[in-house]
Design an enzyme around this catalytic site. Structure first.
Site, PDB file in Angstrom:
ATOM      1  CE  LYS A 119      -1.748 -45.874  -2.247  1.00  0.00           C
ATOM      2  NZ  LYS A 119      -0.400 -46.280  -2.673  1.00  0.00           N
ATOM      3  CG  PHE A 156       8.031 -63.746   4.560  1.00  0.00           C
ATOM      4  CD1 PHE A 156       8.791 -64.273   3.520  1.00  0.00           C
ATOM      5  CD2 PHE A 156       8.683 -63.221   5.651  1.00  0.00           C
ATOM      6  CE1 PHE A 156      10.184 -64.290   3.587  1.00  0.00           C
ATOM      7  CE2 PHE A 156      10.071 -63.235   5.740  1.00  0.00           C
ATOM      8  CZ  PHE A 156      10.824 -63.769   4.703  1.00  0.00           C
ATOM      9  CG  PHE A 193       3.034 -72.362  -3.451  1.00  0.00           C
ATOM     10  CD1 PHE A 193       2.300 -72.262  -2.287  1.00  0.00           C
ATOM     11  CD2 PHE A 193       3.183 -71.243  -4.237  1.00  0.00           C
ATOM     12  CE1 PHE A 193       1.718 -71.064  -1.906  1.00  0.00           C
ATOM     13  CE2 PHE A 193       2.614 -70.035  -3.865  1.00  0.00           C
ATOM     14  CZ  PHE A 193       1.884 -69.950  -2.703  1.00  0.00           C
ATOM     15  CE  LYS A 201      -5.576 -76.909  -8.483  1.00  0.00           C
ATOM     16  NZ  LYS A 201      -6.174 -78.183  -8.777  1.00  0.00           N
ATOM     17  N   GLY A 205      -1.376 -75.234 -13.275  1.00  0.00           N
ATOM     18  CA  GLY A 205      -2.426 -74.342 -13.772  1.00  0.00           C
ATOM     19  C   GLY A 205      -1.939 -73.543 -14.956  1.00  0.00           C
ATOM     20  N   GLY A 232       1.312 -65.477 -11.335  1.00  0.00           N
ATOM     21  CA  GLY A 232       1.348 -64.066 -11.715  1.00  0.00           C
ATOM     22  C   GLY A 232       1.524 -63.247 -10.458  1.00  0.00           C
ATOM     23  CB  CYS A 275       5.607 -61.207  -5.248  1.00  0.00           C
ATOM     24  SG  CYS A 275       4.679 -59.996  -4.296  1.00  0.00           S
TER      25      CYS A 275
END
Ligand code: UGA
Length: 446
Positions: A35, A153, A253, A255, A257, A261, A264
């Site tokens: 990596k 954040f 936030f 919405k 649906g 997922g 976090c």
């Protein structure tokens, strides 16, 4: 300033690049040599808009380097950011082994005054444990190694924007000296207008969990409203619009649906629940947030079943697999939960995603994946919108209808216009919309 960043995942690598871009001398460390080699050659190990370009710019500037040699990176660093993974254990508790290892490594190689900034999302109390390790390992550096909490954040898909223009920078510290070091590290951002909030350590740690848990709570509230809307004939899009116009609530936030997922929210909800419990506070509200989130997946599966009756040997196309647009991350993606449920019932599931298909297939080998949405749709008995990618929003819907075995769309993100879909001849079932619970009478197109 000389900075080191332990862990080159989403938070770590973005921190390396943005700190270098404001003029700091940064070394990124990771134990994974392959990596590190690829990052040092300008290749980001995950997709994040703007990251790879910025990585190459900063590598070329000479301010940013990557190594597996922790000693070389940590010696002389004024701040070492710890941004390693904290995945959930089976109990929901965060697994902090990588944080402990990183703390030990920093203690081993630190040479002089150094601030250890915990950036990984960790339960409150973690900094105290890190401090204990450091004190045990390096009694000789007592007073010159300090731990601070510096939660991150950033949102995946918008990480470069969020890291370069943060709406707040939180530093929880216990000494004026450590606070001053962190002020210098973040000065370029504060000069540009970012708010620096200085707190004690426990507050900074808890504030990060509080933010994610509250955002998840808003989403689950909207999803609960969607269920009630479906039962009552109301329209959740308008319900949440009305709510969002109240400045005390705000539109973000809300919405509805197929649920949240990502790496976090699901993990942090469980971790905060466990932290509270350990501290002696029962917080079942968080279980409800999680339950409503799971229910959002159930609702989609129920709709597909209602539309198709028996699922065996039917083909279902999942449009979007990533947990949200703009990322190839499929961790806790609701699309994958839906795929598993349908596959378990004998359905042939084909997933379309512009970039996350390979990751999804590695996770669920029985899931067929494609980067051509029309391939996924061809001959499908039902298509489920799982991720609101632009590529999904702008599909040629007449072509979609003509390719499908049955023109049924279960829209998990309310991406399309219901009236247009009906006019095109689709049986269209969106989240929390009038008529969503009606029986789906379908005639094959071919
Ligand atoms: C989240 C937070 O938004 C960041 O502030 C935080 O720094 C980050 O976690 C973290 O702890 O590292 P992220 O997981 O990248 O960021 O994704 P979000 O944009 O928050 O979306 C999370 C999920 O909620 C997605 O599945 C998304 O589709 C869903 N969502 C979001 C909804 O279902 N409805 C909404 O109204 C908003």
């Amino acid at each position: 300033m000389r900075l080191a960043v332990v862990g080159t995942g989403h938070v770590g690598l973005v921190t390396c690049v943005t700190m270098a871009s404001v003029g700091h001398d940064v070394v990124g460390i990771d134990a994974d040599a392959i990596k590190i080699d690829s990052i040092a050659n300008g290749i980001a190990p995950f997709f994040e808009p703007g990251l790879e370009e910025a990585l190459n710019t900063e590598l070329a500037s000479g301010r940013l380097r990557f190594t597996t040699d922790a000693r070389a990176a940590i010696e002389g660093a004024e701040v070492v950011f710890i941004s390693v993974g904290t995945p959930p254990r089976a109990t929901g508790e965060a697994n902090l082994i990588a944080v402990e290892d990183a703390a030990r490594t920093v203690a081993r190689y630190a040479t002089g005054p150094c601030v250890i900034a915990e950036k990984s999302t960790v339960p409150t109390g973690t900094a105290r444990m890190i401090r204990r390790i450091i004190t045990r390992e390096r009694p000789d550096l007592a007073g010159s190694l300090e731990v601070v909490s510096n939660p991150e954040f950033l949102r995946e898909g918008l990480a470069m924007h969020d890291a370069l223009q943060p709406d707040r920078i939180v530093v929880g510290a216990e000494s004026e000296w450590a606070r001053e070091v962190m002020r210098r590290a973040y000065r370029p951002f504060v000069v540009q207008g970012a708010d620096l909030i200085e707190t004690d350590i426990a507050t900074a740690e808890l504030a990060k969990h509080a933010c994610n848990a509250f955002l998840a709570l808003k989403i689950s509230f909207a999803n609960a409203m969607a269920r009630i809307s479906e039962l009552s004939g109301a329209n959740v899009e308008l319900v949440t619009e009305v709510m969002g116009k109240d400045p005390r609530i705000g539109p973000a936030f809300l919405k509805a649906g197929i649920g949240y997922g990502g790496s976090c929210f699901p993990k942090d909800i469980q971790a905060l629940r466990r932290v509270a419990e350990t501290l002696g506070y029962d917080f079942p509200l968080l279980d409800e947030v999680q339950r409503i989130n799971d229910e959002a997946v159930d609702a989609v599966v129920t709709k597909v079943k209602a539309a198709l009756w028996n699922l065996e040997d039917k083909k279902v196309a999942l449009l979007g697999l990533a947990f949200k647009p703009g990322t190839d991350d499929i961790r806790f993606a609701p699309a994958l939960a839906i795929a598993r449920r349908l596959i378990d019932e004998g359905t042939h599931v084909v997933g379309y995603d512009p970039i996350a298909g390979a990751h999804a297939q590695a996770e669920i080998p029985q899931l067929a994946v494609t980067t051509d949405p029309y391939d996924a749709i061809d001959g499908a008995h039902c298509a489920v919108v799982c991720t609101e990618w632009d590529e999904v929003a702008t599909l040629d819907l007449e072509r979609v209808r003509d390719l499908m075995q049955y023109p049924i769309v279960v829209d998990g993100r309310n991406l399309y216009d219901a009236i247009r879909m009906q006019a095109l001849g689709f049986t269209y079932d969106a989240v929390g919309m009038p008529g969503a619970a009606e029986a789906l009478e379908v005639t094959p197109t071919a």
